[in-house]
Design a protein around this motif. Structure first.
Motif, PDB file in Angstrom:
ATOM      1  N   SER A 240     -15.815  25.897 -31.874  1.00 39.21           N
ATOM      2  CA  SER A 240     -16.543  27.051 -31.345  1.00 39.21           C
ATOM      3  C   SER A 240     -16.746  26.947 -29.838  1.00 39.21           C
ATOM      4  N   ILE A 241     -17.038  25.744 -29.355  1.00 35.10           N
ATOM      5  CA  ILE A 241     -17.223  25.552 -27.912  1.00 35.10           C
ATOM      6  C   ILE A 241     -15.911  25.829 -27.164  1.00 35.10           C
ATOM      7  N   GLY A 242     -14.810  25.312 -27.698  1.00 38.59           N
ATOM      8  CA  GLY A 242     -13.515  25.552 -27.067  1.00 38.59           C
ATOM      9  C   GLY A 242     -13.197  27.038 -26.980  1.00 38.59           C
ATOM     10  N   LYS A 243     -13.449  27.745 -28.062  1.00 38.83           N
ATOM     11  CA  LYS A 243     -13.159  29.189 -28.075  1.00 38.83           C
ATOM     12  C   LYS A 243     -14.040  29.950 -27.093  1.00 38.83           C
ATOM     13  N   LYS A 244     -15.282  29.492 -26.929  1.00 35.60           N
ATOM     14  CA  LYS A 244     -16.191  30.178 -26.013  1.00 35.60           C
ATOM     15  C   LYS A 244     -15.858  29.887 -24.549  1.00 35.60           C
ATOM     16  N   LEU A 245     -15.589  28.607 -24.243  1.00 37.74           N
ATOM     17  CA  LEU A 245     -15.376  28.221 -22.847  1.00 37.74           C
ATOM     18  C   LEU A 245     -13.973  28.521 -22.330  1.00 37.74           C
ATOM     19  N   PHE A 246     -12.975  28.379 -23.198  1.00 37.37           N
ATOM     20  CA  PHE A 246     -11.581  28.498 -22.743  1.00 37.37           C
ATOM     21  C   PHE A 246     -10.774  29.397 -23.684  1.00 37.37           C
ATOM     22  N   PRO A 247     -11.167  30.652 -23.820  1.00 39.86           N
ATOM     23  CA  PRO A 247     -10.501  31.534 -24.778  1.00 39.86           C
ATOM     24  C   PRO A 247      -9.036  31.831 -24.459  1.00 39.86           C
ATOM     25  N   GLU A 248      -8.649  31.702 -23.174  1.00 42.78           N
ATOM     26  CA  GLU A 248      -7.279  32.030 -22.797  1.00 42.78           C
ATOM     27  C   GLU A 248      -6.426  30.792 -22.521  1.00 42.78           C
ATOM     28  N   SER A 249      -7.039  29.620 -22.581  1.00 43.05           N
ATOM     29  CA  SER A 249      -6.310  28.389 -22.269  1.00 43.05           C
ATOM     30  C   SER A 249      -5.954  27.575 -23.495  1.00 43.05           C
ATOM     31  N   GLY A 250      -6.605  27.859 -24.624  1.00 43.72           N
ATOM     32  CA  GLY A 250      -6.344  27.074 -25.815  1.00 43.72           C
ATOM     33  C   GLY A 250      -6.569  27.851 -27.096  1.00 43.72           C
ATOM     34  N   ILE A 251      -5.948  27.359 -28.150  1.00 44.45           N
ATOM     35  CA  ILE A 251      -6.200  27.850 -29.510  1.00 44.45           C
ATOM     36  C   ILE A 251      -6.845  26.686 -30.245  1.00 44.45           C
ATOM     37  N   PHE A 252      -8.109  26.855 -30.606  1.00 45.08           N
ATOM     38  CA  PHE A 252      -8.901  25.752 -31.130  1.00 45.08           C
ATOM     39  C   PHE A 252      -9.157  25.941 -32.624  1.00 45.08           C
ATOM     40  N   GLU A 253      -8.932  24.877 -33.391  1.00 45.81           N
ATOM     41  CA  GLU A 253      -9.164  24.898 -34.825  1.00 45.81           C
ATOM     42  C   GLU A 253      -9.835  23.591 -35.235  1.00 45.81           C
ATOM     43  N   SER A 254     -10.356  23.562 -36.463  1.00 49.28           N
ATOM     44  CA  SER A 254     -11.029  22.345 -36.922  1.00 49.28           C
ATOM     45  C   SER A 254     -10.806  22.156 -38.412  1.00 49.28           C
ATOM     46  N   ALA A 255     -10.988  20.919 -38.865  1.00 55.01           N
ATOM     47  CA  ALA A 255     -10.836  20.580 -40.279  1.00 55.01           C
ATOM     48  C   ALA A 255     -11.559  19.261 -40.540  1.00 55.01           C
ATOM     49  N   GLY A 256     -11.801  18.964 -41.816  1.00 56.87           N
ATOM     50  CA  GLY A 256     -12.444  17.714 -42.192  1.00 56.87           C
ATOM     51  C   GLY A 256     -11.690  17.032 -43.310  1.00 56.87           C
ATOM     52  N   ALA A 257     -11.991  15.756 -43.515  1.00 59.81           N
ATOM     53  CA  ALA A 257     -11.370  15.051 -44.638  1.00 59.81           C
ATOM     54  C   ALA A 257     -11.710  15.767 -45.939  1.00 59.81           C
ATOM     55  N   ARG A 258     -12.886  16.396 -45.941  1.00 60.05           N
ATOM     56  CA  ARG A 258     -13.274  17.290 -47.030  1.00 60.05           C
ATOM     57  C   ARG A 258     -13.955  18.504 -46.394  1.00 60.05           C
ATOM     58  N   ALA A 259     -14.135  19.554 -47.146  1.00 60.65           N
ATOM     59  CA  ALA A 259     -14.753  20.773 -46.634  1.00 60.65           C
ATOM     60  C   ALA A 259     -16.076  21.010 -47.357  1.00 60.65           C
ATOM     61  N   ASP A 260     -17.197  20.763 -46.683  1.00 68.27           N
ATOM     62  CA  ASP A 260     -18.525  20.968 -47.264  1.00 68.27           C
ATOM     63  C   ASP A 260     -19.148  22.248 -46.702  1.00 68.27           C
ATOM     64  N   ASP A 261     -20.312  22.597 -47.252  1.00 69.94           N
ATOM     65  CA  ASP A 261     -21.048  23.751 -46.744  1.00 69.94           C
ATOM     66  C   ASP A 261     -21.746  23.388 -45.440  1.00 69.94           C
ATOM     67  N   VAL A 262     -21.759  24.322 -44.499  1.00 74.86           N
ATOM     68  CA  VAL A 262     -22.399  24.083 -43.209  1.00 74.86           C
ATOM     69  C   VAL A 262     -23.910  24.088 -43.381  1.00 74.86           C
TER      70      VAL A 262
END
Length: 363
Positions: A240-262
């Protein structure tokens, strides 16, 4: 048309013609080098190493033509763009000629031509790279930006073929003696040079677009994957920080070893910082190998990257950032303070990374 304009047009025509001749010679050298490799034709391979000398002389002659054009016409605007691009394209073509010589020399050193999957990979990559080179040079000479843009897409395809070819080469290396292993290294060099031909052709395409439109090469947009154990805090914040600060310089994604509820506390913190969760948490197992190939960087915020992916694609870099973890059992004030520290640390890391990758253009 005035006498000066006639001379200008004549000189430009000669320069474009010289580029066309060199590109044809270089493409033929690549074609012959790959044929010599696949057929074991040492006579043809030796001829390639000799015939590179006239190509180099033509390259130097074109350099002199461009320098003379600048001195004579003091070009500006489109003419200056053309001459500067011709000089860079000339370098790319000379390098491709050198790649052909390297392939030929490896062929001479081999006792027999490659066979099986490796031979198929060399032929396939060679065909794609030669076709890309031909189209790139055609686009440059004809001032065709659309063809140049379309041709650049082939480079990614050749790069993927290289990854598959290296796997086949590694498989063929099993149970080989020392002499065979040396030949395997030679084939690795051949595959690498063929892939580099497509990279140089891509550079020529970018010069063609520059000449035709005046648009310089676009800054690279980096695709970055952040990792942690459950994709509910650190990696989610980083995305989320990457998308907010550098929306035109990068495509930011995330993942975990497992996917839990936030956690609700994390959601609330993100809202107060203007951070948006654009997708549900996901696990690393949901990212296929083909998709992983598209990431330039994989960054772990919790442990080694190898804990998530034992191996990464050849062109994907791995980083490990040491970031504070959100502890359990904290009261609300302690949780907010911890999240603030994580937020500041990740923001600083991302700021430094993007400035390294893109310089002042990152902002």
């Amino acid at each position: 048309m005035s006498h000066y304009e006639e001379r200008l047009v004549k000189d430009l025509k000669e320069i474009r013609h010289a580029v066309a001749i060199i590109s044809q010679d270089v493409e033929k050298a690549v074609e012959n080098a790959i044929h010599a490799m696949l057929s074991g034709d040492d006579q043809l391979a030796n001829a390639i190493t000799i015939e590179d000398k006239p190509i180099n002389r033509k390259v130097r002659a074109l350099d002199k033509k461009c320098n003379a054009f600048i001195a004579k016409h003091l070009p500006s605007a489109s003419h200056l763009r053309l001459i500067s691009s011709v000089l860079r394209t000339n370098v790319a073509l000379e390098r491709i000629g050198d790649y052909a010589v390297t392939i030929a020399r490896v062929s001479i050193q081999r006792s027999e031509p490659p066979t099986g999957a490796v031979a198929h990979d060399i032929e396939l990559m060679g065909t794609e790279s030669r076709q890309m080179l031909r189209q790139a040079c055609s686009a440059f000479i004809e001032n065709n930006a659309d063809r140049a843009n379309a041709t650049t897409l082939v480079a990614d395809q050749v790069e993927r073929q290289l990854a598959n070819a290296l796997d086949n080469l590694a498989a063929s290396a099993a149970d080989r003696n020392a002499e065979d292993i040396r030949s395997i290294f030679g084939l690795y060099g051949v595959l690498n040079k063929i892939e580099r031909i497509s990279d140089q052709a891509k550079n020529i395409c970018e010069e063609a677009v520059f000449v035709a439109t005046g648009r310089p090469k676009e800054e690279k947009v980096y695709r970055i994957l952040f990792l942690d154990k459950d994709n509910t805090c650190q990696s989610l914040l980083a995305e989320s920080i990457g998308k907010k600060l550098f929306p035109e310089s990068g495509i930011f994604e995330s993942a975990g070893a497992r996917a839990d509820d936030v956690m609700p506390e994390v959601r609330q913190f993100m809202e107060t910082r203007g951070l948006h969760q654009t997708s549900d948490p996901r696990s690393t197992s949901s990212i296929l190998q083909l998709e992983l190939d598209n990431f330039h960087l994989v960054i772990s915020l919790q442990g080694p990257v190898s804990d998530y992916y034992p191996s990464l694609p050849f062109h994907t870099a791995a980083l490990e950032w040491h970031v504070e973890q959100l502890a359990v059992g904290l009261d609300q004030a302690q949780t907010e303070a911890c999240l603030e520290n994580i937020y500041r640390s990740i923001s600083s890391h991302i700021q430094g990374l993007m400035e390294t990758l893109r310089g002042d253009e990152a902002n």
